[in-house]
Write a protein that holds these residues in place. Structure first.
Motif, short mmCIF file in Angstrom:
data_model
loop_
_atom_site.label_atom_id
_atom_site.label_comp_id
_atom_site.label_asym_id
_atom_site.label_seq_id
_atom_site.Cartn_x
_atom_site.Cartn_y
_atom_site.Cartn_z
N ARG A 44 37.30 12.39 10.97
CA ARG A 44 36.24 11.94 12.24
C ARG A 44 36.58 10.03 11.86
O ARG A 44 36.28 9.88 10.54
N ARG A 46 35.66 6.07 13.52
CA ARG A 46 35.18 5.53 14.79
C ARG A 46 36.06 4.59 15.31
O ARG A 46 36.65 4.23 14.51
N GLU A 50 40.56 -1.63 21.43
CA GLU A 50 40.25 -1.03 22.85
C GLU A 50 41.89 -0.49 23.41
O GLU A 50 42.34 -0.25 24.42
N PRO A 52 42.92 2.94 22.42
CA PRO A 52 43.28 4.05 21.32
C PRO A 52 44.22 4.98 22.22
O PRO A 52 44.71 5.78 20.98
N ASP A 53 44.13 4.96 22.75
CA ASP A 53 45.70 5.80 23.34
C ASP A 53 46.74 5.24 22.82
O ASP A 53 47.64 6.17 22.37
N PHE A 82 42.02 13.25 20.05
CA PHE A 82 40.73 13.07 20.28
C PHE A 82 39.54 13.69 21.00
O PHE A 82 39.64 15.04 21.82
N ASN A 83 38.02 13.29 20.74
CA ASN A 83 36.83 14.75 20.51
C ASN A 83 35.59 13.58 21.17
O ASN A 83 34.98 12.99 20.05
N LYS A 84 35.04 13.08 22.14
CA LYS A 84 34.41 12.52 22.11
C LYS A 84 34.75 11.44 22.36
O LYS A 84 35.64 11.23 23.14
N SER A 85 34.18 10.38 22.04
CA SER A 85 34.17 8.95 21.95
C SER A 85 34.98 8.72 20.31
O SER A 85 35.31 7.64 19.98
N TYR A 86 35.18 9.88 19.61
CA TYR A 86 36.29 9.73 17.82
C TYR A 86 37.09 10.54 18.02
O TYR A 86 38.02 11.56 18.81
#
Length: 196
Positions: A44, A46, A50, A52-53, A82-86
């Motif tokens: 996981r 963090r 800006e 992340p894609d 991706f899982n939520k904001s991670y």
């Protein structure tokens, strides 16, 4: 105001009494490994970029104990999801939770040549370090640091006459930036500068 990518590592942590024109860093921070995810070696992360894609498009990243590590280790990526904001990363050779645990706390970086090309009017935060700040035709000093506060960036400007001045950076204060000349023209709020 021109947009900035938060991958401007070094811009907010570099500090010196002697301001010099910055050199483009070799690596840009995109994340920090928090912990293993599951039992198959996934990690996981963090997300600290800006964009992340762009992460799933990478075939490798660099891992280090700190952003200023001179020789980060190159690691091949098997996948990013991706899982939520991670972000969840899978590295080649990292097959189980025990191997993943060894990477806990590592900084995830990309090389400068892996960074997304910037559109016209965009810049990285580290590009601002060393620019001369001119307000009302008076040179205030040079930008020594950029603080990211959430609401807007704040430039720390150091000069002989005014010492250290904190300048909010937003559409109303930034008039123009000329990277070739090394100058940023700003309109400072009244009362920001100490009396001369």
């Amino acid at each position: 105001m021109p947009e900035a990518d938060g991958t401007g590592v070094g811009a907010s942590s570099w500090r010196s009494n002697k301001i010099s024109v910055p050199r483009r860093p070799n690596y840009l921070v995109v994340g920090e490994i928090l912990r293993p995810h599951g039992v198959r070696g996934e990690l996981r992360m963090r997300v600290l970029t800006e964009q992340p894609d762009r992460l799933p498009q990478l075939d490798h990243v660099y891992l280090a104990d700190a952003p200023d590590d001179a020789a980060p280790a190159r690691r091949a990526l098997n996948g990013v999801r991706f899982n939520k904001s991670y972000a969840l990363l899978s590295f080649a050779g990292c097959r189980d939770r025990n191997e993943a645990e060894l990477l806990r706390g590592k900084v995830v970086m990309i090389s400068a040549d892996q960074a997304a090309p910037l559109e016209e009017g965009q810049y990285y935060l580290f590009d601002l370090i060393g620019l001369r700040v001119i307000a009302d035709q008076i040179e205030i000093g040079r930008i020594s640091e950029v603080l990211q506060t959430g609401a807007n960036d704040v430039y720390i400007v150091e000069g002989e006459e005014y010492g250290e001045v904190l300048v909010p950076a937003h559409d109303e204060t930034i008039q123009s930036i000329n990277f070739e000349a090394g100058i940023i023209n700003m309109a400072l709020p009244e009362g920001l500068l100490p009396p001369r």
